[in-house]
Each structure stands twice: as C-alpha cells, then as structure tokens.
Write an enzyme that holds these catalytic residues in place. Structure first.
Site, mmCIF file in Angstrom:
data_model
loop_
_atom_site.group_PDB
_atom_site.id
_atom_site.type_symbol
_atom_site.label_atom_id
_atom_site.label_comp_id
_atom_site.label_asym_id
_atom_site.label_seq_id
_atom_site.Cartn_x
_atom_site.Cartn_y
_atom_site.Cartn_z
ATOM 1 N N ASN A 8 53.522 37.809 57.963
ATOM 2 C CA ASN A 8 54.366 36.787 57.346
ATOM 3 C C ASN A 8 53.599 36.272 56.130
ATOM 4 O O ASN A 8 52.638 35.517 56.270
ATOM 5 C CB ASN A 8 54.612 35.661 58.364
ATOM 6 C CG ASN A 8 55.354 34.479 57.761
ATOM 7 O OD1 ASN A 8 55.817 34.543 56.619
ATOM 8 N ND2 ASN A 8 55.450 33.404 58.523
ATOM 9 N N TRP A 9 54.038 36.706 54.962
ATOM 10 C CA TRP A 9 53.298 36.347 53.741
ATOM 11 C C TRP A 9 53.587 34.916 53.298
ATOM 12 O O TRP A 9 52.954 34.411 52.371
ATOM 13 C CB TRP A 9 53.648 37.321 52.608
ATOM 14 C CG TRP A 9 53.163 38.724 52.828
ATOM 15 C CD1 TRP A 9 52.545 39.225 53.955
ATOM 16 C CD2 TRP A 9 53.247 39.825 51.914
ATOM 17 N NE1 TRP A 9 52.246 40.553 53.782
ATOM 18 C CE2 TRP A 9 52.667 40.957 52.540
ATOM 19 C CE3 TRP A 9 53.766 39.971 50.631
ATOM 20 C CZ2 TRP A 9 52.592 42.207 51.919
ATOM 21 C CZ3 TRP A 9 53.680 41.213 50.003
ATOM 22 C CH2 TRP A 9 53.093 42.320 50.648
ATOM 23 N N LYS A 10 54.541 34.262 53.911
ATOM 24 C CA LYS A 10 54.896 32.884 53.562
ATOM 25 C C LYS A 10 55.126 32.752 52.043
ATOM 26 O O LYS A 10 55.590 33.695 51.417
ATOM 27 C CB LYS A 10 53.826 31.907 54.084
ATOM 28 C CG LYS A 10 53.562 32.128 55.590
ATOM 29 C CD LYS A 10 52.795 31.024 56.231
ATOM 30 C CE LYS A 10 52.582 31.354 57.709
ATOM 31 N NZ LYS A 10 51.927 30.294 58.429
ATOM 32 N N HIS B 71 60.935 29.767 62.206
ATOM 33 C CA HIS B 71 59.487 29.549 62.068
ATOM 34 C C HIS B 71 59.193 28.039 62.081
ATOM 35 O O HIS B 71 59.979 27.245 61.564
ATOM 36 C CB HIS B 71 58.992 30.181 60.766
ATOM 37 C CG HIS B 71 57.503 30.194 60.683
ATOM 38 N ND1 HIS B 71 56.787 29.095 60.289
ATOM 39 C CD2 HIS B 71 56.599 31.150 60.990
ATOM 40 C CE1 HIS B 71 55.486 29.387 60.347
ATOM 41 N NE2 HIS B 71 55.346 30.630 60.767
ATOM 42 N N GLU C 36 57.365 26.268 60.335
ATOM 43 C CA GLU C 36 57.380 25.632 59.007
ATOM 44 C C GLU C 36 58.808 25.387 58.533
ATOM 45 O O GLU C 36 59.093 24.388 57.868
ATOM 46 C CB GLU C 36 56.571 26.497 58.009
ATOM 47 C CG GLU C 36 55.077 26.363 58.281
ATOM 48 C CD GLU C 36 54.251 27.594 57.982
ATOM 49 O OE1 GLU C 36 54.692 28.468 57.225
ATOM 50 O OE2 GLU C 36 53.131 27.688 58.536
ATOM 51 N N GLU D 13 54.426 30.943 68.857
ATOM 52 C CA GLU D 13 53.449 30.445 67.886
ATOM 53 C C GLU D 13 53.198 28.962 68.119
ATOM 54 O O GLU D 13 53.954 28.116 67.620
ATOM 55 C CB GLU D 13 53.986 30.629 66.461
ATOM 56 C CG GLU D 13 54.255 32.062 66.082
ATOM 57 C CD GLU D 13 54.232 32.240 64.563
ATOM 58 O OE1 GLU D 13 53.375 32.991 64.096
ATOM 59 O OE2 GLU D 13 55.034 31.613 63.875
ATOM 60 N N GLY E 248 47.659 28.488 61.010
ATOM 61 C CA GLY E 248 46.930 28.169 59.775
ATOM 62 C C GLY E 248 45.755 27.233 59.985
ATOM 63 O O GLY E 248 45.216 26.687 59.027
ATOM 64 N N SER F 236 46.765 31.837 63.773
ATOM 65 C CA SER F 236 45.367 32.156 63.469
ATOM 66 C C SER F 236 44.886 33.467 64.082
ATOM 67 O O SER F 236 43.728 33.577 64.500
ATOM 68 C CB SER F 236 44.450 30.993 63.880
ATOM 69 O OG SER F 236 44.784 29.838 63.130
ATOM 70 N N GLY G 111 49.878 35.377 59.780
ATOM 71 C CA GLY G 111 50.065 34.720 58.491
ATOM 72 C C GLY G 111 48.911 35.049 57.554
ATOM 73 O O GLY G 111 48.872 36.105 56.931
ATOM 74 N N GLY G 112 47.948 34.151 57.493
ATOM 75 C CA GLY G 112 46.834 34.260 56.548
ATOM 76 C C GLY G 112 46.176 35.636 56.521
ATOM 77 O O GLY G 112 45.939 36.196 55.438
HETATM 78 P P1 PGA Z 1 48.553 32.064 60.575
HETATM 79 O O1 PGA Z 1 50.162 31.964 60.539
HETATM 80 O O2 PGA Z 1 48.232 33.465 61.069
HETATM 81 O O3 PGA Z 1 48.116 31.831 59.170
HETATM 82 O O4 PGA Z 1 48.086 31.033 61.530
HETATM 83 C C1 PGA Z 1 50.962 32.545 61.527
HETATM 84 C C2 PGA Z 1 52.418 32.271 61.271
HETATM 85 O O5 PGA Z 1 52.746 31.149 60.878
HETATM 86 O O6 PGA Z 1 53.279 33.145 61.452
#
Ligand code: PGA
Length: 252
Positions: free
Chosen positions: A9-11, A95, A97, A167, A173, A213, A234-235
C-alpha cells in the site's frame, strides 16, 4: 485453497516518475516469483503508468479506495469500473486512514465493498482496533462490529472473492508491530467469526493479511502463524528491496 498474498500500500507517496521507477525495480526483483500473489497499490493518478510497467509480470495492480457510485456528479470520485479499466484486480476498502482521516463509516465501507464485488474487483477489507480499544480489552468487540457493519447483508457466495486485512491501528506506521501471538489471536478470532457467519468453507479459504509495521525482520515470525496468510505492507513496500524480502518470506 487459501492463497497467500503480499500487498504493498503505497499510500500518498510517489510522483509519476517515482512510481514507475519503483514498479520497475519491484518487477526486476520478482520476475517469475510464484511463492505468493503480489500486489502493489499506487495512488490513483499513478495506476495507469504503473500498470504499463507490470502488466505482463506476476505483479497485480490494486487501488487504495474507490467510490461506490457507477458514474455521475461525484467530484473527485473514482468508480470501480474506472479502476478495472486502468488494470486493477484489487481494491483496498476501509483502511484505518480512510476511516480516521476521511470519515469512512462501516455503512459506506459496506457500499464500497458491494461496488467492488459487483464489478469484479477483489476488495481487501481492512479492520483493526485502536490502542485505547486494546487497552480497554475491546479488541475482539471492535473487530466483530467492524465485520458486522462492513459485511451486513452479504450472501455467502460473495465472500469467496474477498480478502481481509487485520491492521491494528496502533501498529500502522509506528514501528510497533503486533507480536505474532497478538496478530494470530485476532486472525483466529476473525476466522472463527467468519465460520459462524458464513460457514467453514468460506472461513477456511479466506485470505487474512496482517498489516502494521511489517518489515523484513518481523515477517518470518508473523507468517509462521496458522491464520496469517500474507501481509499488507505500507512503509516497507516503498523500497523494492524490503518488499522483495517480505514477499520471499511469505512464501516460506
Ligand atoms: P505500515 O502500514 O506498514 O507503514 O505500518 C500498513 C498499512 O497501513 O497498510
């Protein structure tokens, strides 16, 4: 058979050039890989250029969201049909967010899931508790109510085209990943609930991803758990090297 899936997930990251470069690097590292299904989810605006890079590879394309209406006066909305025509197979829905920043409710998420399934996109439904929920002992209650809301009215046969992403919000994050035991306990709870609501077959075959994470140092221990079928990253998905390592770890 439950499939393994590793999704990036590149956000809200990558310009058009950066997205193409990252997709090329990931493709080069994972040519011919077949240990798990691979998915990358760039921002909307980079879907088409990234699709051009990966279309003949093992990497699939996904979107980070969609709007549930088919077309019309919905300024800034993107429909499932648009995503399909851009080359998407998957779409992330709900998600944390989206829930926290953009106000997506369970009711809206339910509509988005229906729209995705209706057009033949595989939704990745994200659920997970906040830190205060966990500290108050409410983790399972929150997961249960998110599933009830998101899947309200869903017939059993819809469930075979869906993926769930667990999640925990406190792990996203933050560098504070859930322990394998914490993650497994929630995944098991989700699968047991799916068994009650949709029967054994759906629950057995549904892919449940862990996200929060995930990196190449913790992925081996997480994937060793019975009910963890892959990752939503994500990251660490923004670097080809770590995404590759996580993908290879999921295939063990
Ligand atoms: P993260 O994000 O790996 O940066 O914690 C995961 C996500 O929100 O899908």
């Amino acid at each position: 058979m439950r499939k393994k899936l590793v999704a990036g997930n590149w956000k809200m990251n990558t310009t058009a050039d950066e997205a193409v470069k990252l997709a090329k690097e990931i493709k080069a590292r994972l040519t011919g890989f077949n240990g798990a299904e691979l998915l990358i989810c760039p921002p909307y605006i980079n879907l088409i250029p990234v699709h051009k890079v990966i279309e003949k590879s093992v990497i699939k394309l996904g979107s980070q969201d969609l709007y549930y209406e088919k077309s019309g006066a919905f300024t800034s909305g993107i429909s499932g049909e648009m995503l399909k025509s851009a080359g998407c197979h998957y779409v992330i829905v709900g998600h944390s967010e989206r829930r926290a920043i953009f106000g997506d409710t369970d009711e809206l998420i339910n509509k988005k899931l229906q729209a995705a399934l209706g057009i033949g996109l595989i939704p990745i439904l994200c659920i997970g508790e906040k830190l205060e929920d966990r500290e108050a002992g409410l983790t399972e209650k929150v997961i249960e109510s998110q599933l009830d809301g998101a899947l309200m009215g869903f017939p059993t046969d819809w469930m075979s085209n869906m993926v769930i992403g667990y999640e925990p919000v406190w792990a996203i994050g933050t560098g504070k990943t859930a322990t394998p035991e914490q993650a497994e306990s929630s995944h098991k709870f989700i699968r047991e609930k799916l068994t009650r609501d949709f029967g054994n077959q759906v629950a057995d075959e549904l892919t449940i991803l862990y996200g929060g994470s995930v990196n190449s140092d913790n992925s081996d221990a997480l994937i060793a758990e019975n009910n963890i079928d892959g990752f939503l990253v994500g990251g660490a998905s923004l670097k080809a090297e770590s995404f590759e390592k996580i993908a290879r770890s999921a295939s063990k």
